[in-house]
Design a protein around this motif. Sequence first.
Motif, short mmCIF file in Angstrom:
data_model
loop_
_atom_site.label_atom_id
_atom_site.label_comp_id
_atom_site.label_asym_id
_atom_site.label_seq_id
_atom_site.Cartn_x
_atom_site.Cartn_y
_atom_site.Cartn_z
N ALA A 85 -11.35 6.66 -16.04
CA ALA A 85 -10.15 6.91 -15.23
C ALA A 85 -8.94 6.25 -15.86
O ALA A 85 -7.87 6.86 -15.96
N VAL A 86 -9.11 5.00 -16.32
CA VAL A 86 -7.98 4.32 -16.96
C VAL A 86 -7.52 5.09 -18.18
O VAL A 86 -6.33 5.33 -18.39
N GLY A 87 -8.48 5.53 -18.99
CA GLY A 87 -8.13 6.30 -20.18
C GLY A 87 -7.37 7.56 -19.82
O GLY A 87 -6.36 7.90 -20.45
N ALA A 88 -7.82 8.25 -18.77
CA ALA A 88 -7.18 9.51 -18.38
C ALA A 88 -5.77 9.26 -17.86
O ALA A 88 -4.81 9.91 -18.29
N TYR A 89 -5.64 8.30 -16.94
CA TYR A 89 -4.31 8.06 -16.36
C TYR A 89 -3.36 7.47 -17.40
O TYR A 89 -2.17 7.77 -17.41
N ALA A 90 -3.89 6.60 -18.29
CA ALA A 90 -3.02 6.01 -19.31
C ALA A 90 -2.53 7.08 -20.28
O ALA A 90 -1.34 7.14 -20.62
N THR A 91 -3.43 7.96 -20.70
CA THR A 91 -3.03 9.02 -21.63
C THR A 91 -2.00 9.93 -20.97
O THR A 91 -1.01 10.34 -21.58
N TYR A 92 -2.25 10.25 -19.69
CA TYR A 92 -1.32 11.11 -18.95
C TYR A 92 0.08 10.49 -18.94
O TYR A 92 1.08 11.14 -19.22
N ASN A 93 0.13 9.19 -18.64
CA ASN A 93 1.44 8.54 -18.56
C ASN A 93 2.10 8.43 -19.93
O ASN A 93 3.32 8.53 -20.04
N LEU A 94 1.30 8.21 -20.97
CA LEU A 94 1.87 8.17 -22.32
C LEU A 94 2.44 9.53 -22.69
O LEU A 94 3.54 9.63 -23.24
N LEU A 95 1.70 10.59 -22.40
CA LEU A 95 2.17 11.94 -22.73
C LEU A 95 3.44 12.26 -21.95
O LEU A 95 4.36 12.90 -22.45
#
Lengths: 361, 451
Positions: A85-95
């Motif tokens: 979940a952290v990976g998904a949300y972090a990547t989303y916010n970076l993008l």
Amino acid sequence: MPPAAAALDGRALAATSTPAGSPIRAAGILAALAIAAVAVPVVADDYWYNAILIPFLIMALAGLGLNLTMGFAGQASLGTGAFMAVGAYATYNLLLRVPVLPLPFSLLGGGLIAGLVGLVVGLPSLRIRGFYLVAPTLAAQFLIAWTFNQVGWFSNYATSSAISAPHLALLGRDLSSPAGRYALTLASVVVVTAVAWRLVRSRTGRDWRAVRDGETAAAIIGVPVSRAKLSAFFVGAAVSGVAGALWAFAYLGTVDARSFDLDRSFQAMFIIIVGGLGSLSGSFLGAAFIVLTPILLSHLSGTILGTGLDGGQIANLQRVVFGALIIGFLIKEPNGLAALLGSLVDRLRRLAHRPDPLGED
Amino acid sequence: MTRLARTMRIVALAALLGTGTVATAPAGDAARQYFPLPTFRVGAYASSGIPVWAGTIDYLRYINEVEGGINGVKLFWDECETEWAVEKGVECYERVKGGRDGSPVPLFLPHGDPVSKALTEKSVADKIPLVTTGYGRTEAIDGRVFPYSFTVLFSFWSEASSAINYIAEQVGGKDRLKGLKIATVYHDSPYGKETQIPLDLLAKTYGFENIQIAVPHPGNDQSAQWARIRQIKPDWVFLRGWGVMTPVAIKTAAKTGFPVDHIIGGIWSGSEEDVRPAGSVGKGYRAITPFPAGQDFEILKKIKAAIVDKGLSDLKDPKSFGSVYYNSGVIEAIIAVEAIRTAQGRFGRKPIDGAQGQWGLEHLVLDEPRLKALGAEGLVQPLRLSVKDHEGGGAGKVLQWDGTQWAAVSHGWVKSDRDLLLPRIYERAAAYAREKGITPRGEETAEAIAR
């Protein structure tokens, strides 16, 4: 390195892995890669990409992450879902918030952030050992899901806290087609697996195994136990984080924290238990078994039993068969599918080299 | 058919040659319409899945047996078990999306909030409409941004607004809402929080006090929440539960002395399965729903005579006939069948595909006379869908539990304040389009593409 440490390293290495340089093994890996990268895109259709290959590869990666933490370093964790979940949300916010960053860097960034969270979650491992360590990782599992659900900033204030993949593109090429998403997934899995392969054969990997096989002994001979534990959590969580980002963007497209609940953590754990603890290929074999067998059973039952029987009974029957298969495999080979495959390869090799009394190694 | 399915069939056939039994595959008939059903009969939500899909299958059987299909085009279907899990739902969707035996897929009923989200973009690429009744993304009402998502009937925003309007009906007008305390006890999940924005807006508009109380999943202990309610003393409680949360809420409310007849449950707190476990204290509990319970609707009488009494029903437990879940399955099937019928009117009496299904849905009109002709008067609310309006209705009925069954207590359908909500919904859809880089289609282009 003190001689005792070297001896221990050697023993640990011999105990956990089949010979690394074996030509059969190398040929097998190359063949698998060639099939995945060349043959699959020629024959696969949407169904193969979206329903089989992409989820299989991603869960294999998630299993790999957990395998580094739990299989190689012996730190039991039920936090895989949270790290995904952290990976998904972090990547989303970076993008979303750093649009200049190309896609691979956003994925990497998401993985690193997940790794940092994993590091924090792993801190109790300095004081807690064995299965008791599951408790703090379980706490992280609930706390992190709750955070993403409660704090609107993470999902850019979406009505339902769901995150949705921004347009996936790399160097001007659109990756949103099933084949594009498969390519992205496969490339990520190959790179991460190669890094993991190097890592478990490096000093760090030997430290992990030393800690797993005997924490006190490892400390006595000078293995930096705390660093080994924390690095295992960091790397494992980072790999799971990349898997989570791919799950969100390359597989489902839109997810919320429910996609990464405790069931996902259990799924990753079953993958490595069935596949083989402390084996990279075990993560892939386990994922193939856990992810694909139910689909296979469902297709088979649809064909054999037809539509005459009650749908609910068919579905329950599939579960019974699946459960029986797991039990059967684990009785046959408690060390997982990787060990089963290893002994199979050994037997084949012995058949091929029967006249040679010395064997391969 | 997918490649895997074909391979599997060959493998299975080879296996069958040994045993001597032969699976009966339905004979290929080009004039039949395929209608895939992603059922969930096992897993945590099986208790709702079994009656829902029984309602759908019974109506499809009724169309085939009694009416000879849709304009002579008979329906056929197969089931794919999803266990209400996202991955399995995606797998099922991918498995069936290519159609079967020469018939394309007209529309898909994802039946689950997470899976409908995961399919949002895939369905656009594949041109297969997703029909989500009583759940799904509220912004999908804007078909310019969400061309293949259809939140038909009753979105979560409409649910909130209709609940408030029902309270207004009870207290004697919307002007009397001012100063009321209305507490929303919600399942602390994306679904549960969906109504926070509209309730905030409605509270500002009508001047009632909007209190939000979260219940963490699964909600099997709510003493803290109801102790707070006891302290606040709200006039009404709007209960947006899920699973075990609803009966526990009713029981805890009764224990702490809050009048159960001043609790209004939401769509997913309003089935028999939600109230029965609460026992006798559930008497008087109300719920707002687009799926009214009851066996007296004309179409249900027909289904009973032609399907249930002849032993053709999919329902294992006859007690569930006419329940909220069973009727919801019937309602979904009616909407699907009528959308196919509408599309047939435009594209000819043959199996229709997803793009034509989209046209059929966007031109679906179920007005009072049509509903009367279908025998669905009072069961299905009047609907009129368009490109800009994938909801089409936005009204619910309030039911009250009398201890053994539901009885409708609202004056017909309670409408939501769509004029107030729609501009906000369009704003959110536009924001989504910006974030995703979607160019909203115009209403004219939609018509042109269909041509």
